[in-house]
Design an enzyme around this catalytic site. Structure first.
Site, PDB file in Angstrom:
ATOM      1  N   ASN A   1     -12.422  50.211  -6.029  1.00 52.16           N
ATOM      2  CA  ASN A   1     -13.678  50.725  -6.595  1.00 52.16           C
ATOM      3  C   ASN A   1     -14.928  50.171  -5.895  1.00 52.16           C
ATOM      4  O   ASN A   1     -15.988  50.048  -6.497  1.00 52.16           O
ATOM      5  CB  ASN A   1     -13.703  50.528  -8.113  1.00 52.16           C
TER       6      ASN A   1
ATOM      7  N   TYR B   1      -9.979  35.737  -8.917  1.00 53.05           N
ATOM      8  CA  TYR B   1      -9.617  36.646 -10.022  1.00 53.05           C
ATOM      9  C   TYR B   1      -8.704  35.972 -11.048  1.00 53.05           C
ATOM     10  O   TYR B   1      -7.991  36.667 -11.786  1.00 53.05           O
ATOM     11  CB  TYR B   1      -8.972  37.915  -9.473  1.00 53.05           C
TER      12      TYR B   1
ATOM     13  N   LYS C   1     -15.985  45.743  -1.318  1.00 58.55           N
ATOM     14  CA  LYS C   1     -14.528  45.582  -1.261  1.00 58.55           C
ATOM     15  C   LYS C   1     -13.918  46.276  -0.024  1.00 58.55           C
ATOM     16  O   LYS C   1     -14.583  47.091   0.631  1.00 58.55           O
ATOM     17  CB  LYS C   1     -13.920  46.138  -2.556  1.00 58.55           C
TER      18      LYS C   1
ATOM     19  N   THR D   1     -16.073  50.512 -14.211  1.00 54.75           N
ATOM     20  CA  THR D   1     -14.919  50.078 -13.410  1.00 54.75           C
ATOM     21  C   THR D   1     -14.116  51.269 -12.877  1.00 54.75           C
ATOM     22  O   THR D   1     -13.763  51.315 -11.703  1.00 54.75           O
ATOM     23  CB  THR D   1     -13.979  49.197 -14.272  1.00 54.75           C
TER      24      THR D   1
ATOM     25  N   ARG E   1     -20.032  53.360  -7.666  1.00 51.20           N
ATOM     26  CA  ARG E   1     -18.613  53.681  -7.883  1.00 51.20           C
ATOM     27  C   ARG E   1     -18.388  55.183  -8.041  1.00 51.20           C
ATOM     28  O   ARG E   1     -17.396  55.712  -7.554  1.00 51.20           O
ATOM     29  CB  ARG E   1     -18.084  52.888  -9.078  1.00 51.20           C
TER      30      ARG E   1
ATOM     31  N   ARG F   1     -24.842  45.579 -12.291  1.00 52.02           N
ATOM     32  CA  ARG F   1     -23.765  46.271 -13.020  1.00 52.02           C
ATOM     33  C   ARG F   1     -24.138  47.744 -13.261  1.00 52.02           C
ATOM     34  O   ARG F   1     -23.281  48.616 -13.207  1.00 52.02           O
ATOM     35  CB  ARG F   1     -23.465  45.568 -14.349  1.00 52.02           C
TER      36      ARG F   1
ATOM     37  N   GLU G   1     -19.529  32.198  -9.454  1.00 51.75           N
ATOM     38  CA  GLU G   1     -19.046  33.037  -8.353  1.00 51.75           C
ATOM     39  C   GLU G   1     -19.904  32.872  -7.090  1.00 51.75           C
ATOM     40  O   GLU G   1     -19.377  32.893  -5.978  1.00 51.75           O
ATOM     41  CB  GLU G   1     -19.012  34.496  -8.793  1.00 51.75           C
TER      42      GLU G   1
ATOM     43  N   PHE H   1      -2.149  44.407 -13.381  1.00 52.60           N
ATOM     44  CA  PHE H   1      -2.641  44.835 -12.070  1.00 52.60           C
ATOM     45  C   PHE H   1      -3.004  43.669 -11.150  1.00 52.60           C
ATOM     46  O   PHE H   1      -3.484  43.883 -10.042  1.00 52.60           O
ATOM     47  CB  PHE H   1      -3.846  45.775 -12.229  1.00 52.60           C
TER      48      PHE H   1
ATOM     49  N   HIS I   1     -17.704  44.663  -6.339  1.00 51.35           N
ATOM     50  CA  HIS I   1     -17.591  43.723  -7.461  1.00 51.35           C
ATOM     51  C   HIS I   1     -18.985  43.242  -7.814  1.00 51.35           C
ATOM     52  O   HIS I   1     -19.832  43.074  -6.936  1.00 51.35           O
ATOM     53  CB  HIS I   1     -16.744  42.503  -7.060  1.00 51.35           C
TER      54      HIS I   1
HETATM   55  P1  ATP Z   1     -15.336  43.602 -10.868  1.00 51.10           P
HETATM   56  O1  ATP Z   1     -14.916  42.330 -11.583  1.00 51.10           O
HETATM   57  O2  ATP Z   1     -14.550  43.853  -9.587  1.00 51.10           O
HETATM   58  O3  ATP Z   1     -16.810  43.711 -10.694  1.00 51.10           O
HETATM   59  P2  ATP Z   1     -15.178  45.025 -13.335  1.00 51.10           P
HETATM   60  O4  ATP Z   1     -15.846  43.829 -13.924  1.00 51.10           O
HETATM   61  O5  ATP Z   1     -15.806  46.356 -13.532  1.00 51.10           O
HETATM   62  O6  ATP Z   1     -14.954  44.847 -11.790  1.00 51.10           O
HETATM   63  P3  ATP Z   1     -12.676  43.934 -14.282  1.00 51.10           P
HETATM   64  O7  ATP Z   1     -12.133  44.288 -15.617  1.00 51.10           O
HETATM   65  O8  ATP Z   1     -13.308  42.596 -14.098  1.00 51.10           O
HETATM   66  O9  ATP Z   1     -13.689  45.119 -13.849  1.00 51.10           O
HETATM   67  O10 ATP Z   1     -11.507  44.130 -13.235  1.00 51.10           O
HETATM   68  C1  ATP Z   1     -11.587  43.514 -11.952  1.00 51.10           C
HETATM   69  C2  ATP Z   1     -11.069  44.488 -10.918  1.00 51.10           C
HETATM   70  O11 ATP Z   1      -9.677  44.695 -11.132  1.00 51.10           O
HETATM   71  C3  ATP Z   1     -11.664  45.904 -10.986  1.00 51.10           C
HETATM   72  O12 ATP Z   1     -12.881  46.028 -10.322  1.00 51.10           O
HETATM   73  C4  ATP Z   1     -10.597  46.709 -10.296  1.00 51.10           C
HETATM   74  O13 ATP Z   1     -10.677  46.550  -8.877  1.00 51.10           O
HETATM   75  C5  ATP Z   1      -9.337  46.037 -10.807  1.00 51.10           C
HETATM   76  N1  ATP Z   1      -8.837  46.694 -12.017  1.00 51.10           N
HETATM   77  C6  ATP Z   1      -9.347  46.625 -13.268  1.00 51.10           C
HETATM   78  N2  ATP Z   1      -8.633  47.339 -14.140  1.00 51.10           N
HETATM   79  C7  ATP Z   1      -7.623  47.887 -13.425  1.00 51.10           C
HETATM   80  C8  ATP Z   1      -6.521  48.741 -13.736  1.00 51.10           C
HETATM   81  N3  ATP Z   1      -6.312  49.172 -14.977  1.00 51.10           N
HETATM   82  N4  ATP Z   1      -5.689  49.095 -12.734  1.00 51.10           N
HETATM   83  C9  ATP Z   1      -5.878  48.648 -11.464  1.00 51.10           C
HETATM   84  N5  ATP Z   1      -6.886  47.839 -11.105  1.00 51.10           N
HETATM   85  C10 ATP Z   1      -7.759  47.465 -12.064  1.00 51.10           C
HETATM   86 MG    MG Z   2     -15.157  41.845 -13.612  1.00 47.30          MG
END
Ligand code: ATP
Ligand code: MG
Length: 140
Positions: free
Chosen positions: A114, A51, A11, A93, A104, A87, A128, A59, A117
């Site tokens: 973070n 997304y 990212k 996350t 992370r 993962r 994806e 968010f 992805h």
């Molecule tokens: P990713 O999909 O990026 O691999 P993830 O699967 O761990 O991450 P998701 O729940 O899919 O988490 O959320 C996608 C992305 O949205 C997160 O990686 C983070 O960048 C952002 N995000 C998630 N939760 C929050 C939050 N509460 N506040 C701000 N940003 C968030």
């Molecule tokens: Mg995710």
């Protein structure tokens, strides 16, 4: 376990801090092979589409702004159980909840910024990967 492919994104917070090589080393040390890789700048439209599953979340706007704030590195990782393995290496996350030694925990700036992805299921991985890569751009 079966050989799988998963989508990874380094990212903007990580590319800004010149961490691409360090993150790639973590992935490779974990047994994941980078079989496709490209540095790109996401458009707002691409970020919103990628997304879309989070469109209703509070968010979402900030996330799309962040993901278009600088270059990202999109990559296809291949390996034994690659979806779950990636993962694991990424960590939770929220970096405050991420296990020691994960990407992370060691590199992320915040729950939003973070650093990486990773696809969360084999089905999403296929979708994806196809979002960013033609099959001819993946060399296993
Ligand atoms: P990713 O999909 O990026 O691999 P993830 O699967 O761990 O991450 P998701 O729940 O899919 O988490 O959320 C996608 C992305 O949205 C997160 O990686 C983070 O960048 C952002 N995000 C998630 N939760 C929050 C939050 N509460 N506040 C701000 N940003 C968030
Ligand atoms: Mg995710």
């Amino acid at each position: 376990m079966a050989i799988e492919r998963t989508l990874s994104i380094i990212k903007p917070d990580a590319t800004r801090r010149n961490l691409t090589g360090k993150i790639n080393a973590r992935l490779e040390e974990a047994g994941l092979r980078i079989v496709g890789q490209r540095r790109i700048r996401l458009t707002r439209e691409m970020a919103e589409k990628f997304y879309a599953v989070h469109a209703e979340r509070s968010f979402f706007n900030d996330l799309c702004a962040f993901m278009t704030s600088g270059p990202v590195v999109v990559q296809v990782l291949e390996g034994d159980g690659a979806v779950a393995r990636n993962r694991e290496v990424m960590g939770a996350t929220n970096p405050q909840n991420a296990a020691p030694g994960t990407i992370r925990r060691d590199f992320a700036e915040s729950i939003e910024a973070n650093s990486v992805h990773g696809s969360d299921s084999l089905d999403n991985a296929a979708r994806e990967v196809a979002f960013f890569f033609a099959e001819t751009d993946i060399v296993g």
